[in-house]
Design an enzyme around this catalytic site. Structure first.
Site, PDB file in Angstrom:
ATOM      1  N   LYS A   1      -5.554   1.343  -3.452  1.00  0.00           N
ATOM      2  CA  LYS A   1      -4.484   2.405  -3.036  1.00  0.00           C
ATOM      3  C   LYS A   1      -3.417   2.530  -4.337  1.00  0.00           C
ATOM      4  CE  LYS A   1      -0.573   1.238  -1.611  1.00  0.00           C
ATOM      5  NZ  LYS A   1       0.750   0.687  -0.859  1.00  0.00           N
TER       6      LYS A   1
ATOM      7  N   ASP B   1      -3.306   4.396   2.787  1.00  0.00           N
ATOM      8  CA  ASP B   1      -2.430   3.077   3.007  1.00  0.00           C
ATOM      9  C   ASP B   1      -2.701   3.015   4.487  1.00  0.00           C
ATOM     10  OD1 ASP B   1      -0.980   5.115   3.958  1.00  0.00           O
ATOM     11  OD2 ASP B   1       0.700   4.612   3.114  1.00  0.00           O
TER      12      ASP B   1
END
Length: 220
Positions: free
Chosen positions: A131, A149
Site C-alpha cells: 500500500k 488500504d
C-alpha cells in the site's frame, strides 16, 4: 483460490465503477488534487508514519519531522532519539524512527538520494509494504497505481466490485482492470474521504450516498 468473475459480472462491476468515479471526481476531485505533499520523499515519510495512526497525528508528526529533515541527507543524519521526539504521537514511534532513518540511508546509498520509481524497489525499503509503495507511486511520483488500504478494500467489496474474500492484491488487480488508468489517482484518497464521511465501516449513511447502483444500499 477465488473464482474469477465472468464477463457479465465484470460488466456490472464496470458500470458501478463508472458511477463511483463520477461521484469521486464531483465530490472529492478537487481535494484529492490539493491534498498532496510536495514530493515523493515527503509522501514516503508521511505514509510510513501513517501506519496504525490517526490522520491528524500523522500530519502533525510529518510536519514536525519534515520541517527539520526535508531530505534523505538531513533525515539520515538525525539521531534516533530526536526522530522519536519529532514523531511522538504516532503508533510504533520507535520502530518507525528506525525505519525512517534506515530508509534515508538506503535512498542515499542505492538511489543517489532519490525515491525509486518502481513498486519492487520501494517495497525493498524498511517499513514499506504494497500500500505504501502504491501511494508513493501515485501521489508522490504521479505514476498510475491503485493503493489498497482498509477503506478501498471495504468499500470495493461493499459495492460489489470485488469478491468478498479477496485479499488486497486481488482488490488492486480487479480495480485496475475495470477502472480507467487515468482515473486511478482518485481511488485511494477519494475512497478514504468517502469512507470517513458516508460509507462508514458500521452503519453507513446510505441516505446521504449519491451512488444509486450500490448493491448494499439501505442495509446500513
Amino acid at each position: 483460490m477465488l473464482p474469477r468473475p465472468g464477463q457479465a459480472d465484470m460488466r456490472a462491476a464496470g458500470k458501478v465503477g463508472e458511477e463511483l468515479l463520477r461521484m469521486l471526481e464531483e465530490r472529492y476531485g478537487e481535494r484529492v488534487r490539493e491534498e498532496r505533499y510536495s514530493g515523493p520523499f515527503q509522501v514516503l515519510v508521511a505514509c510510513i508514519l501513517s501506519q496504525r495512526t490517526r490522520e491528524e497525528n500523522t500530519e502533525r508528526a510529518a510536519r514536525a519531522l519534515l520541517s527539520v529533515a526535508p531530505t534523505p541527507e538531513k533525515l539520515s543524519s538525525l539521531p534516533l532519539p530526536r526522530i522519536r521526539r519529532l514523531i511522538r504521537g504516532v503508533g510504533l514511534a520507535g520502530q518507525k524512527a528506525r525505519n525512517l532513518k534506515e530508509t534515508a540511508r538506503l535512498l542515499l546509498r542505492r538511489y543517489g538520494g532519490k525515491v525509486p520509481a518502481s513498486r519492487e524497489e520501494l517495497m525493498g525499503l524498511p517499513g514499506v509494504g504494497p500500500k505504501t509503495a502504491d501511494v508513493v507511486l501515485c501521489y508522490g511520483l504521479g505514476k498510475p497505481a491503485v493503493a489498497v488500504d482498509t477503506h478501498v478494500n471495504r468499500i470495493s467489496k461493499r459495492l460489489g466490485l470485488v469478491e468478498e474474500g479477496a485479499d488486497p492484491e486481488r482488490v488492486k488487480e480487479v480495480l485496475e482492470s475495470i477502472l480507467p488508468r487515468d482515473k486511478w489517482y482518485l481511488v485511494n484518497r477519494g475512497l478514504v474521504l468517502f469512507g470517513r464521511e458516508i460509507c462508514l465501516p458500521r452503519r453507513p449513511r446510505c441516505g446521504q450516498c449519491p451512488l444509486r447502483s450500490c448493491p448494499s444500499r439501505g442495509r446500513g
